[in-house]
Design a protein around this motif. Structure first.
Motif, PDB file in Angstrom:
ATOM      1  N   ALA A 354       0.844  -1.195   0.000  1.00  0.00           N
ATOM      2  CA  ALA A 354       0.000   0.000   0.000  1.00  0.00           C
ATOM      3  C   ALA A 354       0.872   1.235   0.000  1.00  0.00           C
ATOM      4  O   ALA A 354       1.803   1.364   0.792  1.00  0.00           O
ATOM      5  CB  ALA A 354      -0.901  -0.001   1.228  1.00  0.00           C
ATOM      6  N   ILE A 355       0.590   2.171  -0.929  1.00  0.00           N
ATOM      7  CA  ILE A 355       1.337   3.410  -1.004  1.00  0.00           C
ATOM      8  C   ILE A 355       0.335   4.549  -0.984  1.00  0.00           C
ATOM      9  O   ILE A 355      -0.828   4.403  -1.382  1.00  0.00           O
ATOM     10  CB  ILE A 355       2.211   3.477  -2.279  1.00  0.00           C
ATOM     11  N   GLY A 356       0.783   5.717  -0.481  1.00  0.00           N
ATOM     12  CA  GLY A 356      -0.076   6.884  -0.410  1.00  0.00           C
ATOM     13  C   GLY A 356       0.039   7.734  -1.651  1.00  0.00           C
ATOM     14  O   GLY A 356       1.090   7.806  -2.286  1.00  0.00           O
ATOM     15  N   THR A 357      -1.041   8.407  -1.983  1.00  0.00           N
ATOM     16  CA  THR A 357      -1.073   9.291  -3.148  1.00  0.00           C
ATOM     17  C   THR A 357      -1.006  10.732  -2.685  1.00  0.00           C
ATOM     18  O   THR A 357      -1.004  11.042  -1.497  1.00  0.00           O
ATOM     19  CB  THR A 357      -2.357   9.038  -3.960  1.00  0.00           C
ATOM     20  N   THR A 363      -3.224   3.380  -2.434  1.00  0.00           N
ATOM     21  CA  THR A 363      -3.417   2.408  -3.507  1.00  0.00           C
ATOM     22  C   THR A 363      -2.430   1.288  -3.323  1.00  0.00           C
ATOM     23  O   THR A 363      -1.495   1.389  -2.516  1.00  0.00           O
ATOM     24  CB  THR A 363      -3.238   3.076  -4.876  1.00  0.00           C
ATOM     25  N   THR A 364      -2.648   0.177  -4.003  1.00  0.00           N
ATOM     26  CA  THR A 364      -1.797  -0.989  -3.843  1.00  0.00           C
ATOM     27  C   THR A 364      -1.060  -1.265  -5.132  1.00  0.00           C
ATOM     28  O   THR A 364      -1.583  -1.074  -6.244  1.00  0.00           O
ATOM     29  CB  THR A 364      -2.618  -2.216  -3.468  1.00  0.00           C
ATOM     30  N   VAL A 365       0.182  -1.720  -4.996  1.00  0.00           N
ATOM     31  CA  VAL A 365       1.025  -2.106  -6.131  1.00  0.00           C
ATOM     32  C   VAL A 365       1.659  -3.437  -5.806  1.00  0.00           C
ATOM     33  O   VAL A 365       1.606  -3.916  -4.654  1.00  0.00           O
ATOM     34  CB  VAL A 365       2.103  -1.038  -6.390  1.00  0.00           C
ATOM     35  N   GLU A 366       2.250  -4.054  -6.803  1.00  0.00           N
ATOM     36  CA  GLU A 366       2.940  -5.311  -6.579  1.00  0.00           C
ATOM     37  C   GLU A 366       4.154  -5.073  -5.694  1.00  0.00           C
ATOM     38  O   GLU A 366       4.908  -4.123  -5.880  1.00  0.00           O
ATOM     39  CB  GLU A 366       3.375  -5.924  -7.912  1.00  0.00           C
ATOM     40  N   ALA A 367       4.337  -5.945  -4.729  1.00  0.00           N
ATOM     41  CA  ALA A 367       5.397  -5.757  -3.738  1.00  0.00           C
ATOM     42  C   ALA A 367       6.661  -6.489  -4.154  1.00  0.00           C
ATOM     43  O   ALA A 367       6.609  -7.569  -4.765  1.00  0.00           O
ATOM     44  CB  ALA A 367       4.934  -6.266  -2.384  1.00  0.00           C
ATOM     45  N   LYS A 368       7.799  -5.880  -3.824  1.00  0.00           N
ATOM     46  CA  LYS A 368       9.084  -6.540  -3.971  1.00  0.00           C
ATOM     47  C   LYS A 368       9.268  -7.550  -2.835  1.00  0.00           C
ATOM     48  O   LYS A 368       8.459  -7.652  -1.929  1.00  0.00           O
ATOM     49  CB  LYS A 368      10.203  -5.505  -3.960  1.00  0.00           C
TER      50      LYS A 368
END
Length: 1848
Positions: A354-357, A363-368
């Motif tokens: 989860a990252i902030g805008t 929003t969520t993105v694929e994690a490393k």
């Protein structure tokens, strides 16, 4: 708190603590700080007392430790012995005492690095606080035996928390809560096996009564990183290892648990000496106690298992996006099942980030891979933080629930001056940490330590310096370490490190490097105030910076600061967890944002409860929590406990000097000591300093220094002069340098104060030596005098020894003669006994056999009669059935015979002829066989005759031989009997000669002994007589003074008067000035303080008095310690018993002063011969005195000179009594406990476990419950010399013990408890006893009818039976007491007394009261009326009245008797009060106000009479008159519609209602309580006034009294005395209804009791021409007996005559009814005969010509014979036939012999027997002939056969 350093320095402190540590003394005081050194081994004993320093007795020792002032008065050696070593218990106790005295909350701060034992010390303090109530109530306990306990983590005992005797459920829950929190928050580290990884703040609340009433846990800064990784040698939290290693298989399967090596989050490290299975079970028990349910356990264990399984999930993918390997997918699937999540949902969530805008959304993105690992670890930390928060909240909820009950018990929370709850807080900090690499967690931990250290510094140092400033003192030389600049660096807004870190976290572009650059630029400036505590090496290009903390400089690595401060969980993971089907788990994340740190639970609510709270950073939350905690600490008083770690290897007894010194120096221990040394240790006002040290100055110094200065002098100036002189004496050159004078006080430094105290101590020692010298000189004179007297007595001792020698020789000879006499008497007695026994047995056997035979004959006759009647009835029933059957068969046979008569006759004839012919032919053919059988018959006859003759001859020879043997035996017996009698005669003659010689010698010796002892006995008797005479004189004089004081208006409402003192043994040595004088003197002394004596009890040589406030006074001898003062010294005067100095538990307002002073309130005292019992208001029993027979109840047979609590009496005791050498107590549930002498124990048998408390004689030294031998519930007990009686709730009396004098009330062969049946008199169920009392060997009782009963010893007429004969059983008391209603009795040694309901006192037995006044109703003697001229004592065998109610305005309300083998006394509590009447302005009495006060008093007392009211007021009559009050408007206004007419309710019969002033009539209506029945003569005046007394007013209802009081107050009625009212009327007026009723009562009942006997004698015709006063008591009793006997005889004769006359009147009626009944029976019998005759005539005609026996007739014949045999010869055949309806004609029909002889006839019935049956008088319904007459079919044989067939 005193410190252990006189010359402080770091080396001296280290050396001192090291030496104490070597001696296993791990606690040391340093100023106001307590230092604790971890011993790393078991240290449980005190080096001085060798006692356990962690058990309950040591807590009690710390609680009762002597004060410093008390130690200063002792010698150095004794002071060292009494001083209690420093201990956490003492610190907790001082905090508690400060809370109580100052009403200010307290906080104890525990600081130290890891592994120093902070948690263990916190447990010790909490354990002490929960035991405070038990410590306050428990007396000092004996030291227990030394016991080795197993070692624990700290080196202390494994379970050092030995709870007190009374611990509540709340206290158990609190201790369990501490252990549970420790299990979830502690772990093993490199330095400590039980290191707490969370900050804890426990607040223990106290109620208004200062008992523990509540608690609350607060935690902060949980080390969540330990969940995911630990150093190699360390472990995670204890709960994980307990769950895996200690859980059962079913639990592991349910929650899918594996082994320890299967989890990546755990290190495979085990702890030695720790059993995880046992610890897990203990944790489960604690959590169940805390209220955790099964669903809570499932949630906790499932979540913990999920956290461990998360660690097994790994990720692949390298630098690209992360992926989950198959094995890790299995672990995540298990986690999803444990957390009740949808399948596959968690696997997808951990692969996203989860990252902030820019707009604040996420929003969520694929994690490393790194992001996935961080998300996995963050989820594990958040889950554990949530579970820990859930556990703490659950604990606080349980504590809050239990706090409600505790608050009710403790009277709600106590409040401080600000209205906030009082509490003792314990802050357990992390401890300062510093390692090679310090990150964000270390920074936060050290920040917490700095905040707490700042608060401690402000409390300990700045507070004291502010006081110095207020007093305008110079304290520039005092210095201490202040960490304000370090705290400002960390949290001061806006440039504090944590504030800047929060600011940096708000902007996503900031990094750790940019944050460090901004931090360096801000704090490295020279203008910054924090530049000296912050450093950054600019030569190094890294992310490190240095903070100069209070303890040491710490280098921090700034890497990861921003990310760790955010501490957020992804929103997608939070949403996933909130959708879990497990409701409790979903509740953790339902309303939360991604952050869920679980830092604190201070408010009792989750940190994720609000969005605003969840958005805060980690540093912000820690800062807010610390501000709140420090704010609470600042409002309280702080105490500091410093914990020190001696070494890093955890080895006991080993000290690492460098580590040791580093901790002590950095902890700034020296500052607190310097503050005490360099500061002013002693502070006092000028006057106090002067008065304390003026005694040191010699008298020849400055004349201005007086020992007692003049009033108004300048003490400050005197103190300066005194200081100069003290400096000279102490050799201090400049004392002003160490002393400063403030505005109102003087301040002295520690060393100077020690020098002054040393001078004062030396002065006291000199004074002690002078006193010792004077004492030694005095003792030398006494010893010289004793030596002379001893030398003089040696010669007397020699003469006495010779006398004893010859006396013993004489005793031996006397003993030998006595043995011979005993043998001779025994021989004669045994022979006579055997003869008497044989004769009595013979007579008894003969009488028994004769009585049995007579009884058997009667019984046999009765049984036979019953049997015959019953059999006859049964036979009649059977015969009736047989007759019916026979008749049926006969009818059938006759019908058949009529058809076949000719054929049947021919066949019989043919058969008969054929049989006869065949027999003749056979006999003619077998002639030889017939002759052979005839010869055989003859041979058998001859053989039987020969055998019979032989038997007769043999019996004749045996009888002859037997007679010869009997004759020979008789000859031998006569010879043996003559030889035996000759030997007995010779022995008897020899014994007679010896007895005669011995008797002559014994007679001569008796005469010599009588001559010798006559003089000694006469002297002793004269001494006893003089003692009784002196006591009587003293008592008369003292009572005379009291009577004069009463007449002069100096009386008291209550007074304890001595009526009689009976001296049995000379007691001049015990009471030199007389016994009664001390009692009266004591009564006067306590009266000056507003108190009074309630009871005085005497023992053999001591006396005990009890006051109404529970104080005890004792005086007399104390050879066995019976005075209770702790010594064996005689007390000639009453002395207060000060050894019972415990906190009182009473809530009585009268005992407020006792509660303040701390004295225990005693509500009852019991005294034996040489021991005493005291019952406190708390229900505890104390005893002291002689205990050789176990009467003290302490489990031993030793004396005790000071009061000791009987610990075996665990339940509340309601009353205690004492016998001579035994004691009894009554419990609150009616149970009885007894102990002491065996003869009074009532047959109690101790169990094998308690046999050690019983000696060889059977005496019991421990209270034994009598429930096995006494089943009834006892309400009250009384004890005699060797017996006890108990009164049940039903009014019955049980007695047990010795019965030598019949004191048990009846003859018994056992000493066990048994009910006295003789007390019931004529009652059916219960005796109805309401009061009882026991003397030495007799007892008295009063039943509900007021009758007095007595039994026991009667040598001095104390039973009141009219003589002094020995009586067995219960007897009523005779004489004048027979007509009285007695409410209380009292028994002494040889006297008895009774108190009537009217307040009169009667006494009988041996007493001096009857000798003082022979009139029977004496007044209190005056000085002129002394008894010196009369006898000292007098014997009264019947009750004599010695006190009249109302004499001298007094009334007796209670009797008291106390006795022993030396003294016996009779005392009384009287009530007296002179009326104080209010007056008007003109001097007349204001009766309205007087009566209004009486009404208010009655309403206040609940219609009960006042105890101290004037006796004359009870019968004073008042005339209440209605007045017209409408004129002035005080009661009602004329014509006012809003006011009702006034009403007056007087008495219980009439209610008067007034109309308006203009009305013409007054309405009168009856009240509800009883109907109105008035006479016509009363109507004229009744509605205007009435007469009432105070006694009548008490019987009215409360509403009537309030109405009456309102009318008095408003002037609606006018009150005047009845005498004054009559005078106002003038002449003779018509009396009111109340006056008529009262006059009738007085005329009817006045003098009824006085003239009752004379009236009864006149009614029965007795001669009453005699004066009853002229007769003696014996003649009066005899005359009463004669009158009673004659009256009973006359009553019996009268009753018999009445019965006889009634019988005569009723007899003619009965005879007439009986005659009519007989005539009816005769008529019925005649009718039956007539009907039967007719039937027989018909039957005879039907059987005419039939002369043969038919078959039915033959059956009838045999049936009749069978019935005759079965009737047991009671009826003849003729009677049987007659009973069953047979007549002569019937017998003629059936009376044939057999069918073979056709002409044989049985014969007719006997005429006489038939007539007897006919003349028999049968009762109604019993005449069988009547039944046969009703059933005519039974008169024939056919009917008989028919009935027989039907019955079969």
């Amino acid at each position: 708190m005193a410190d252990d350093f006189q010359f402080p320095s770091n080396p001296s402190i280290i050396e001192n603590i090291k030496n104490r540590y070597a001696k296993d003394v791990i606690y040391t005081n340093a100023g106001s700080t307590l230092i604790s050194v971890n011993p790393h081994k078991t240290v449980t004993t005190d080096d001085k007392t060798n006692s356990n320093i962690y058990d309950f007795p040591y807590m009690l020792k710390c609680r009762n430790r002597p004060s410093q002032a008390a130690l200063n008065t002792q010698t150095r050696a004794k002071s060292t012995l009494l001083r209690v070593q420093p201990h956490p218990f003492i610190m907790a106790d001082e905090a508690y005492e400060n809370l109580r005295s100052n009403r200010q909350s307290q906080t104890i701060v525990i600081q130290g690095v890891g592994g120093t034992g902070k948690s263990e010390n916190a447990k010790l303090m909490v354990n002490y606080l929960v035991n405070l109530k038990s410590l306050s109530e428990s007396p000092p306990l004996p030291e227990p035996k030394k016991k080795r306990l197993p070692s624990g983590p700290l080196g202390l005992a494994e379970n050092p928390f030995v709870l007190g005797p009374e611990i509540t459920q709340f206290d158990k829950v609190l201790l369990a809560a501490m252990s549970t929190v420790e299990c979830f928050s502690s772990a093993r580290t490199a330095t400590n096996d039980n290191s707490s990884r969370v900050g804890k703040f426990l607040k223990v609340y106290f109620g208004s009564s200062f008992d523990v009433a509540g608690a609350h846990f607060s935690t902060y800064m949980l080390e969540k990183s330990r969940v995911t990784h630990q150093p190699p040698t360390e472990r995670s939290f204890h709960i994980f290892y307990q769950l895996i290693l200690g859980g059962k298989n079913a639990l592991k399967v349910k929650h899918k648990l594996k082994t320890m090596i299967d989890y990546a989050y755990l290190n495979n490290v085990r702890m030695q000496g720790i059993n995880d299975e046992v610890e897990f079970n203990r944790t489960l028990e604690n959590m169940k106690l805390l209220g955790f349910t099964d669903s809570d356990f499932d949630l906790i264990f499932s979540t913990l298992s999920a956290i461990l399984e998360l660690g097994n999930a790994s990720f692949a993918g390298g630098d690209g996006n992360a992926s989950i390997p198959p094995k890790s997918q299995e672990s995540l699937t298990i986690v999803e099942g444990l957390l009740s999540l949808p399948k596959g949902s968690l696997s997808a969530a951990v692969l996203q980030k989860a990252i902030g805008t820019a707009r604040g959304k996420t929003t969520t993105v694929e994690a490393k891979v790194d992001d996935a690992v961080a998300g996995r670890d963050g989820l594990a930390k958040t889950l554990y933080s949530s579970i820990f928060e859930f556990v703490v909240n659950k604990i606080n909820a349980t504590l809050a629930t239990l706090s409600k009950g505790s608050m009710e018990r403790a009277g709600h929370f106590g409040k401080n001056i600000n209205g906030q709850p009082l509490s003792v807080g314990i802050v357990e900090s992390y401890g300062f940490e510093s390692s090679e690499k310090n990150g964000f967690e270390t920074l936060v931990i050290n920040y917490i330590e700095e905040k707490i250290q700042q608060q401690v510094t402000q409390s300990m140092f700045k507070g004291q310096l502010s006081q110095y400033s207020k007093e305008q003192l110079d304290f520039s030389s005092i210095d201490f370490i202040d960490n304000q600049d370090v705290v400002d660096l960390l949290d001061k807004k806006p440039q504090g490190l944590l504030c800047m870190l929060d600011e940096a976290c708000r902007y996503p572009r900031n990094t750790d490097k940019s944050f460090l650059q901004k931090l360096t630029s801000t704090h490295m400036r020279k203008s910054s105030a924090t530049n000296r505590v912050f450093e950054k090496d600019k030569s190094k290009d890294d992310l490190t910076f240095t903070v100069k903390n209070t303890y040491e400089d710490t280098v921090y690595d700034c890497e990861g600061f921003l990310e760790k401060n955010k501490d957020k969980l992804g929103s997608h993971i939070s949403e996933l967890l909130s959708s879990s089907s497990a409701k409790n788990l979903a509740a953790f994340f339902s309303d939360s944002s991604p952050s869920n740190e679980g830092v604190t639970t201070r408010s009792g609510s989750s940190s994720s409860s609000a969005a605003a709270a969840s958005s805060a950073t980690f540093a912000k939350k820690v800062k807010d929590d610390m501000d709140a905690i420090c704010g609470e600490i600042a409002e309280s008083s702080i105490s500091l406990l410093r914990c020190i770690k001696p070494n890093s290897t955890k080895q006991g007894g080993n000290i690492d000097i460098a580590l040791f010194e580093n901790q002590l120096v950095k902890a700034d221990i020296l500052s607190s000591i310097r503050m005490r040394q360099d500061g002013f240790a002693y502070t006092s006002v000028f006057q106090g300093f002067y008065e304390r040290f003026i005694i040191v100055i010699p008298t020849n110094t400055d004349p201005s220094l007086d020992l007692v200065p003049k009033p108004g002098c300048d003490y400050k100036k005197l103190c300066k002069t005194l200081l100069k002189e003290l400096g000279k004496l102490a050799h201090i050159n400049n004392p002003e340098a160490t002393v400063q004078f403030g505005a109102s006080s003087i301040f002295v430094k520690h060393r100077t104060y020690q020098a002054f105290e040393a001078l004062r101590k030396v002065k006291f020692q000199d004074m002690d030596r002078a006193a010792v010298l004077l004492q030694a000189t005095f003792r030398m004179g006494i010893k010289q005098k004793d030596h002379k007297s001893l030398k003089k007595g040696v010669s007397r001792a020699q003469a006495s020894w010779r006398a004893v020698y010859y006396k013993n020789k004489y005793a031996q000879q006397k003993k030998a003669i006595a043995i011979l006499q005993i043998q001779a008497r025994g021989f004669v007695a045994r022979k006579a006994y055997r003869e008497n026994l044989h004769a009595s047995k013979t007579i008894k056997n003969f009488y028994g056999k004769l009585k049995g035979r007579v009884r058997w004959r009667k019984l046999q006759t009765a049984v036979r009669s019953l049997h015959s009647l019953s059999r006859a009835y049964i036979v009649r029933m059977h015969v009736n059935r047989m007759l019916e059957a026979v008749q049926l068969l006969q009818d059938c046979a006759r019908s058949f015979l009529r058809r076949n008569k000719i054929h049947y006759t021919r066949v019989r004839v043919a058969l008969f002829i054929q049989g006869w012919v065949r027999g003749s032919l056979e006999r003619s053919m077998m002639t030889e066989a017939v002759e052979y059988l005839a010869n055989k018959r003859k041979e058998r006859f001859r053989a039987r005759a020969v055998k019979k003759a032989q038997n007769r001859w043999k019996s004749l020879m045996v009888r002859r031989r037997f007679k010869q043997l009997i004759q020979a035996c008789k000859t031998l017996q006569r010879f043996a009997r003559a030889h035996q009698q000759r030997g007995e005669f010779l022995a008897m003659r020899k014994a007679a000669v010896g007895l005669q010689s011995g008797f002559r010698g014994l007679t001569d010796r008796d005469r010599v002994r009588e001559v010798r002892n006559e003089k000694m006995v006469r002297e002793e008797q004269q001494a006893v007589y003089n003692a009784n005479r002196n006591e009587a004189q003293n008592l008369a004089n003292l009572n005379a003074r009291r009577a004069q004081g009463l007449a002069g208006g100096k009386s008291r409402n209550f007074r304890y008067d001595l009526l009689d003192v009976d001296i049995l043994v000379a007691i001049n040595d015990v009471y030199p000035e007389g016994w009664s004088k001390n009692v009266i003197t004591l009564d006067n002394e306590v009266a000056k303080r507003g108190r009074r004596i309630t009871n005085v009890l005497v023992g053999a040589a001591h006396t005990v008095a009890l006051t109404d406030t529970g104080e005890i006074y004792s005086w007399g001898w104390s050879d066995c310690g019976q005075l209770g003062h702790g010594s064996h010294q005689q007390e000639k005067y009453p002395r207060a018993l000060e050894t019972l100095m415990l906190q009182s538990q009473t809530s009585d307002l009268v005992a407020v002063d006792r509660a303040i002073t701390g004295k225990m309130s005693i509500k009852q005292v019991a005294v034996g011969e040489d021991h005493t019992l005291a019952l406190a208001d708390t229900g505890r029993v104390f005893s002291w005195g002689g205990g050789k027979k176990g009467q003290l109840g302490h489990g031993d047979f030793k004396n005790s000179s000071y009061p000791r609590c009987i610990q075996a009496l665990k339940w509340t005791t309601t009353s205690v009594v004492c016998g001579s050498a035994h004691s009894v107590s009554v419990g609150h549930n009616g149970s009885i406990y007894t102990w002491g002498q065996s003869v009074a124990m009532g047959g109690i048998v101790l169990s094998n476990a308690n046999k050690s408390y019983q000696n060889a004689k059977g005496d019991i030294s421990l209270p034994a419950n009598m429930k096995d031998v006494l089943k009834a519930k006892i309400k009250r007990v009384c004890a005699g010399a060797k017996f006890t009686v108990g009164l049940t709730y039903d009014g019955d009396i049980y007695s047990w013990g010795d019965n030598s004098y019949g004191q048990l009330g009846e003859e018994r062969d056992t000493d066990k408890p048994k009910m006295i049946e003789g007390l019931k008199l004529r009652r059916r169920h219960h005796a109805g006893i309401v009061n009882m009392s026991c003397g030495a060997r007799h007892s008295l009782a009063v039943n509900s009818s007021g009758q007095v009963l007595s039994w026991g010893w009667n040598e001095f007429g104390q039973l009141g039976s009219g003589d002094t004969h020995a009586l067995m059983g219960v007897h009523p008391v005779l004489g004048d007491l027979a007509g009285q209603h007695v409410c209380q009795v009292s028994a002494g040694f040889r006297h008895s007394a009774a108190l009537t309901g009217d307040g009169d006192i009667f006494v009988w037995g041996m007493s001096a009261l009857g000798a003082r006044d022979g009139s029977g109703v004496p007044v209190i003697p005056t000085k002129e009326g002394l008894i010196a001229a009369g006898p000292a004592q007098k014997l009264n065998v019947v009750p004599l009245k010695i006190y009249r109610a109302g004499q001298n305005l007094t009334k007796a309300i209670e009797l008291h008797s106390s006795w022993s083998r030396c003294t016996s006394g009779l005392n009384v509590t009287i009530r007296s009060k002179q009326a104080e009447l209010p007056s008007n302005r003109d001097g007349s009495t204001d009766w309205n106000t007087y009566l209004l006060k009486k009404l208010n008093s009655i309403l206040a007392n609940g219609n009960r009479p006042e105890i101290d009211a004037d006796l004359r007021d009870e019968s004073r009559e008042f005339v209440v008159r209605l007045v017209n009050s409408g004129a002035n408007g005080s009661a009602f206004a004329p014509g006012s519609p809003s006011r009702k007419p006034p009403s007056l309710t007087i008495g219980r019969q009439f209610s008067y209602t007034l109309s308006s002033p203009g009305g013409s009539t007054i309405k009168k209506s009856p009240s509800k309580t009883s109907p109105a029945k008035t006479s016509p003569t009363r109507s004229k005046f009744a509605a205007k006034s009435t007469v009432v007394t105070e006694r009548e007013l008490r019987e009215y209802k409360a509403n009537d009294l309030r109405t009456f009081a309102h009318q008095l107050k408003n002037g609606l009625v006018k009150v005047a005395p009845r005498v004054e009212e009559k005078q106002l009327r003038g002449g003779k007026q018509e009396l009111t209804f109340g006056e008529q009723s009262q006059n009738f009562f007085r005329k009817s009942f006045r003098g009824v009791r006085a003239s009752n006997d004379e009236a009864r004698e006149r009614e029965n015709g007795w001669d009453s021409n005699y004066n009853r006063k002229d007769l003696s008591n014996g003649d009066l009793v005899k005359r009463n007996f004669d009158i009673t006997r004659e009256l009973n005889r006359r009553e019996m004769e009268k009753k018999q005559l009445e019965e006889l006359s009634a019988r005569k009147e009723q007899l003619p009626v009965e005879l007439e009814e009986e005659k009519k009944k007989r005539e009816a029976k005769m008529r019925l019998m005649e009718e039956n005969k007539r009907r039967k005759k007719l039937e027989m005539t018909k039957l005879r005609k039907g059987h005419e010509g039939n002369t043969k026996i038919a078959d039915g007739e033959l059956l009838e014949f045999f049936a009749v014979e069978h019935l005759v045999a079965a009737s047991n010869d009671n009826y003849t055949p003729a009677q049987v036939r007659t009973i069953y309806g047979r007549t002569k004609n019937d017998e003629a029909i059936v009376g044939r012999a057999s069918p073979a002889s056709p002409e044989v006839t049985l014969g007719a019935a006997d005429e006489s027997q038939q007539a007897e049956v006919e003349d028999h008088e049968w009762e109604d319904g019993e005449d069988p002939r009547v039944e046969d007459a009703n059933n005519t079919s039974l008169t024939t044989v056919g009917g008989f056969m028919r009935k027989l067939s039907l019955g079969s």
